[in-house]
Design a protein around this motif. Structure first.
Motif, PDB file in Angstrom:
ATOM      1  N   ALA A 241       0.834  -1.201   0.000  1.00 60.08           N
ATOM      2  CA  ALA A 241       0.000   0.000   0.000  1.00 60.08           C
ATOM      3  C   ALA A 241       0.870   1.253   0.000  1.00 60.08           C
ATOM      4  O   ALA A 241       1.969   1.256   0.557  1.00 60.08           O
ATOM      5  CB  ALA A 241      -0.912   0.006   1.225  1.00 60.08           C
ATOM      6  N   VAL A 242       0.374   2.299  -0.627  1.00 63.65           N
ATOM      7  CA  VAL A 242       1.011   3.613  -0.612  1.00 63.65           C
ATOM      8  C   VAL A 242       0.200   4.476   0.352  1.00 63.65           C
ATOM      9  O   VAL A 242      -0.971   4.747   0.102  1.00 63.65           O
ATOM     10  CB  VAL A 242       1.009   4.254  -2.025  1.00 63.65           C
ATOM     11  N   CYS A 243       0.808   4.867   1.460  1.00 60.63           N
ATOM     12  CA  CYS A 243       0.086   5.619   2.491  1.00 60.63           C
ATOM     13  C   CYS A 243       0.433   7.098   2.414  1.00 60.63           C
ATOM     14  O   CYS A 243       1.321   7.588   3.103  1.00 60.63           O
ATOM     15  CB  CYS A 243       0.400   5.050   3.870  1.00 60.63           C
ATOM     16  N   ASP A 244      -0.305   7.797   1.561  1.00 56.37           N
ATOM     17  CA  ASP A 244      -0.101   9.227   1.373  1.00 56.37           C
ATOM     18  C   ASP A 244      -1.374  10.032   1.625  1.00 56.37           C
ATOM     19  O   ASP A 244      -1.462  11.203   1.276  1.00 56.37           O
ATOM     20  CB  ASP A 244       0.428   9.508  -0.025  1.00 56.37           C
ATOM     21  N   GLY A 245      -2.394   9.393   2.224  1.00 58.19           N
ATOM     22  CA  GLY A 245      -3.645  10.072   2.506  1.00 58.19           C
ATOM     23  C   GLY A 245      -4.599  10.139   1.323  1.00 58.19           C
ATOM     24  O   GLY A 245      -5.721  10.605   1.465  1.00 58.19           O
ATOM     25  N   LYS A 246      -4.183   9.657   0.156  1.00 53.09           N
ATOM     26  CA  LYS A 246      -5.027   9.686  -1.039  1.00 53.09           C
ATOM     27  C   LYS A 246      -5.666   8.321  -1.272  1.00 53.09           C
ATOM     28  O   LYS A 246      -5.164   7.307  -0.805  1.00 53.09           O
ATOM     29  CB  LYS A 246      -4.189  10.052  -2.269  1.00 53.09           C
ATOM     30  N   ALA A 247      -6.759   8.310  -2.020  1.00 50.88           N
ATOM     31  CA  ALA A 247      -7.435   7.053  -2.373  1.00 50.88           C
ATOM     32  C   ALA A 247      -6.634   6.329  -3.453  1.00 50.88           C
ATOM     33  O   ALA A 247      -6.134   6.956  -4.393  1.00 50.88           O
ATOM     34  CB  ALA A 247      -8.846   7.333  -2.862  1.00 50.88           C
ATOM     35  N   HIS A 248      -6.506   5.018  -3.302  1.00 48.97           N
ATOM     36  CA  HIS A 248      -5.789   4.173  -4.267  1.00 48.97           C
ATOM     37  C   HIS A 248      -6.603   2.914  -4.528  1.00 48.97           C
ATOM     38  O   HIS A 248      -7.430   2.514  -3.714  1.00 48.97           O
ATOM     39  CB  HIS A 248      -4.417   3.759  -3.721  1.00 48.97           C
ATOM     40  N   ARG A 249      -6.338   2.247  -5.629  1.00 49.64           N
ATOM     41  CA  ARG A 249      -6.943   0.965  -5.965  1.00 49.64           C
ATOM     42  C   ARG A 249      -5.971  -0.146  -5.582  1.00 49.64           C
ATOM     43  O   ARG A 249      -4.762   0.031  -5.608  1.00 49.64           O
ATOM     44  CB  ARG A 249      -7.231   0.876  -7.472  1.00 49.64           C
ATOM     45  N   TRP A 250      -6.516  -1.317  -5.208  1.00 51.53           N
ATOM     46  CA  TRP A 250      -5.702  -2.497  -4.951  1.00 51.53           C
ATOM     47  C   TRP A 250      -6.284  -3.667  -5.745  1.00 51.53           C
ATOM     48  O   TRP A 250      -7.458  -3.669  -6.093  1.00 51.53           O
ATOM     49  CB  TRP A 250      -5.612  -2.829  -3.460  1.00 51.53           C
ATOM     50  N   ARG A 251      -5.426  -4.651  -6.018  1.00 51.55           N
ATOM     51  CA  ARG A 251      -5.848  -5.875  -6.717  1.00 51.55           C
ATOM     52  C   ARG A 251      -4.921  -6.998  -6.274  1.00 51.55           C
ATOM     53  O   ARG A 251      -3.705  -6.879  -6.354  1.00 51.55           O
ATOM     54  CB  ARG A 251      -5.745  -5.664  -8.216  1.00 51.55           C
ATOM     55  N   ASN A 252      -5.525  -8.088  -5.779  1.00 47.17           N
ATOM     56  CA  ASN A 252      -4.766  -9.253  -5.322  1.00 47.17           C
ATOM     57  C   ASN A 252      -5.258 -10.495  -6.047  1.00 47.17           C
ATOM     58  O   ASN A 252      -6.459 -10.644  -6.274  1.00 47.17           O
ATOM     59  CB  ASN A 252      -4.946  -9.473  -3.820  1.00 47.17           C
ATOM     60  N   THR A 253      -4.320 -11.374  -6.379  1.00 48.28           N
ATOM     61  CA  THR A 253      -4.658 -12.635  -7.036  1.00 48.28           C
ATOM     62  C   THR A 253      -3.978 -13.773  -6.285  1.00 48.28           C
ATOM     63  O   THR A 253      -2.814 -13.659  -5.901  1.00 48.28           O
ATOM     64  CB  THR A 253      -4.201 -12.647  -8.507  1.00 48.28           C
ATOM     65  N   GLY A 254      -4.713 -14.858  -6.071  1.00 46.90           N
ATOM     66  CA  GLY A 254      -4.160 -16.031  -5.412  1.00 46.90           C
ATOM     67  C   GLY A 254      -5.000 -17.249  -5.736  1.00 46.90           C
ATOM     68  O   GLY A 254      -6.127 -17.126  -6.231  1.00 46.90           O
ATOM     69  N   HIS A 255      -4.473 -18.424  -5.477  1.00 50.38           N
ATOM     70  CA  HIS A 255      -5.206 -19.666  -5.734  1.00 50.38           C
ATOM     71  C   HIS A 255      -6.053 -20.040  -4.527  1.00 50.38           C
ATOM     72  O   HIS A 255      -5.550 -20.099  -3.409  1.00 50.38           O
ATOM     73  CB  HIS A 255      -4.245 -20.810  -6.078  1.00 50.38           C
ATOM     74  N   ALA A 256      -7.328 -20.263  -4.783  1.00 47.26           N
ATOM     75  CA  ALA A 256      -8.257 -20.660  -3.716  1.00 47.26           C
ATOM     76  C   ALA A 256      -8.053 -22.143  -3.455  1.00 47.26           C
ATOM     77  O   ALA A 256      -8.511 -22.980  -4.214  1.00 47.26           O
ATOM     78  CB  ALA A 256      -9.690 -20.368  -4.145  1.00 47.26           C
ATOM     79  N   ASN A 257      -7.349 -22.464  -2.366  1.00 44.52           N
ATOM     80  CA  ASN A 257      -7.067 -23.870  -2.086  1.00 44.52           C
ATOM     81  C   ASN A 257      -8.179 -24.551  -1.290  1.00 44.52           C
ATOM     82  O   ASN A 257      -8.251 -25.759  -1.262  1.00 44.52           O
ATOM     83  CB  ASN A 257      -5.728 -24.022  -1.371  1.00 44.52           C
ATOM     84  N   GLN A 258      -9.066 -23.784  -0.633  1.00 44.37           N
ATOM     85  CA  GLN A 258     -10.144 -24.420   0.125  1.00 44.37           C
ATOM     86  C   GLN A 258     -11.513 -23.841  -0.205  1.00 44.37           C
ATOM     87  O   GLN A 258     -12.498 -24.545  -0.156  1.00 44.37           O
ATOM     88  CB  GLN A 258      -9.906 -24.281   1.627  1.00 44.37           C
ATOM     89  N   ALA A 259     -11.591 -22.577  -0.491  1.00 50.99           N
ATOM     90  CA  ALA A 259     -12.883 -21.955  -0.789  1.00 50.99           C
ATOM     91  C   ALA A 259     -13.290 -22.318  -2.223  1.00 50.99           C
ATOM     92  O   ALA A 259     -12.553 -23.004  -2.922  1.00 50.99           O
ATOM     93  CB  ALA A 259     -12.783 -20.452  -0.613  1.00 50.99           C
ATOM     94  N   PRO A 260     -14.463 -21.892  -2.679  1.00 52.00           N
ATOM     95  CA  PRO A 260     -14.962 -22.285  -3.996  1.00 52.00           C
ATOM     96  C   PRO A 260     -13.963 -22.039  -5.110  1.00 52.00           C
ATOM     97  O   PRO A 260     -13.272 -21.039  -5.113  1.00 52.00           O
ATOM     98  CB  PRO A 260     -16.190 -21.397  -4.189  1.00 52.00           C
ATOM     99  N   ARG A 261     -13.924 -22.955  -6.035  1.00 51.58           N
ATOM    100  CA  ARG A 261     -13.021 -22.820  -7.179  1.00 51.58           C
ATOM    101  C   ARG A 261     -13.756 -22.381  -8.435  1.00 51.58           C
ATOM    102  O   ARG A 261     -13.195 -22.348  -9.499  1.00 51.58           O
ATOM    103  CB  ARG A 261     -12.313 -24.147  -7.440  1.00 51.58           C
ATOM    104  N   GLY A 262     -15.020 -22.044  -8.299  1.00 50.36           N
ATOM    105  CA  GLY A 262     -15.800 -21.624  -9.447  1.00 50.36           C
ATOM    106  C   GLY A 262     -16.616 -20.388  -9.136  1.00 50.36           C
ATOM    107  O   GLY A 262     -16.573 -19.855  -8.035  1.00 50.36           O
ATOM    108  N   PRO A 263     -17.393 -19.921 -10.126  1.00 51.11           N
ATOM    109  CA  PRO A 263     -18.215 -18.730  -9.941  1.00 51.11           C
ATOM    110  C   PRO A 263     -19.275 -18.937  -8.860  1.00 51.11           C
ATOM    111  O   PRO A 263     -19.670 -20.062  -8.570  1.00 51.11           O
ATOM    112  CB  PRO A 263     -18.879 -18.538 -11.302  1.00 51.11           C
ATOM    113  N   GLY A 264     -19.729 -17.825  -8.281  1.00 51.82           N
ATOM    114  CA  GLY A 264     -20.788 -17.878  -7.280  1.00 51.82           C
ATOM    115  C   GLY A 264     -20.562 -16.880  -6.169  1.00 51.82           C
ATOM    116  O   GLY A 264     -19.627 -16.091  -6.187  1.00 51.82           O
ATOM    117  N   GLY A 265     -21.431 -16.936  -5.171  1.00 49.55           N
ATOM    118  CA  GLY A 265     -21.367 -16.006  -4.050  1.00 49.55           C
ATOM    119  C   GLY A 265     -20.401 -16.454  -2.973  1.00 49.55           C
ATOM    120  O   GLY A 265     -20.333 -17.633  -2.633  1.00 49.55           O
ATOM    121  N   VAL A 266     -19.625 -15.516  -2.449  1.00 45.98           N
ATOM    122  CA  VAL A 266     -18.687 -15.757  -1.354  1.00 45.98           C
ATOM    123  C   VAL A 266     -18.644 -14.511  -0.474  1.00 45.98           C
ATOM    124  O   VAL A 266     -19.126 -13.451  -0.862  1.00 45.98           O
ATOM    125  CB  VAL A 266     -17.249 -16.067  -1.849  1.00 45.98           C
TER     126      VAL A 266
END
Length: 149
Positions: A89-114
């Motif tokens: 994160a860049v902590c400068d008091g301004k709004a920023h976007r974030w995006r994280n990607t990882g492999h779901a090893n236990q939670a759903p592996r397909g589309p749907g609600g989580v």
């Protein structure tokens, strides 16, 4: 400046349901936005191999002491939970976007609600040099994972 008379009027008005009739200066007493906040978008993506991508926005102020700040995210369905990575994160008091990607090893592996959550974590090093985590902000919401072609 709020005078005692205006304060008494506001207190009386709020108890009898007349809050909309208060003078405009009362609106100036609204709290400022929090210095540290994090949000999660309403939808994320999942690909055929189970890689999940979550995104959102954050705002943070620089910590008083040195250290690194990260945005961490997770998904959960029932009792199954999986981390979906982290980013700096860049902590400068301004709004920023974030995006994280990882492999779901236990939670759903397909589309749907989580359920998804995100946290702003500040890692401060103690006297021995060991990073100690501090939660600056956290949020949780129901989202929809959409299939990514």
């Amino acid at each position: 400046m709020l005078t005692f008379k205006a304060f008494r009027l506001a207190a009386t008005a709020s108890t009898v349901g007349l809050v909309p009739l208060l003078p405009a200066p009362m609106a100036a007493l609204a709290a400022p936005p929090p210095a540290n906040s994090v949000g999660v978008d309403r939808s994320g993506w999942v690909d055929a191999e189970g890689a999940v991508t979550l995104s959102g926005s954050y705002r943070c102020s620089a910590p008083a002491k040195p250290g690194s700040v990260f945005v961490g995210s997770n998904i959960r369905q029932g009792l199954q939970s999986s981390g979906v990575g982290g980013s700096t994160a860049v902590c400068d008091g301004k709004a920023h976007r974030w995006r994280n990607t990882g492999h779901a090893n236990q939670a759903p592996r397909g589309p749907g609600g989580v359920q998804a959550d995100a946290s702003l974590l500040w890692l401060e090093r103690n006297r021995q040099g060991i990073p100690v985590p501090h939660v600056l902000a956290t949020t949780e919401r129901d989202i929809t994972l959409v299939a990514r072609p």
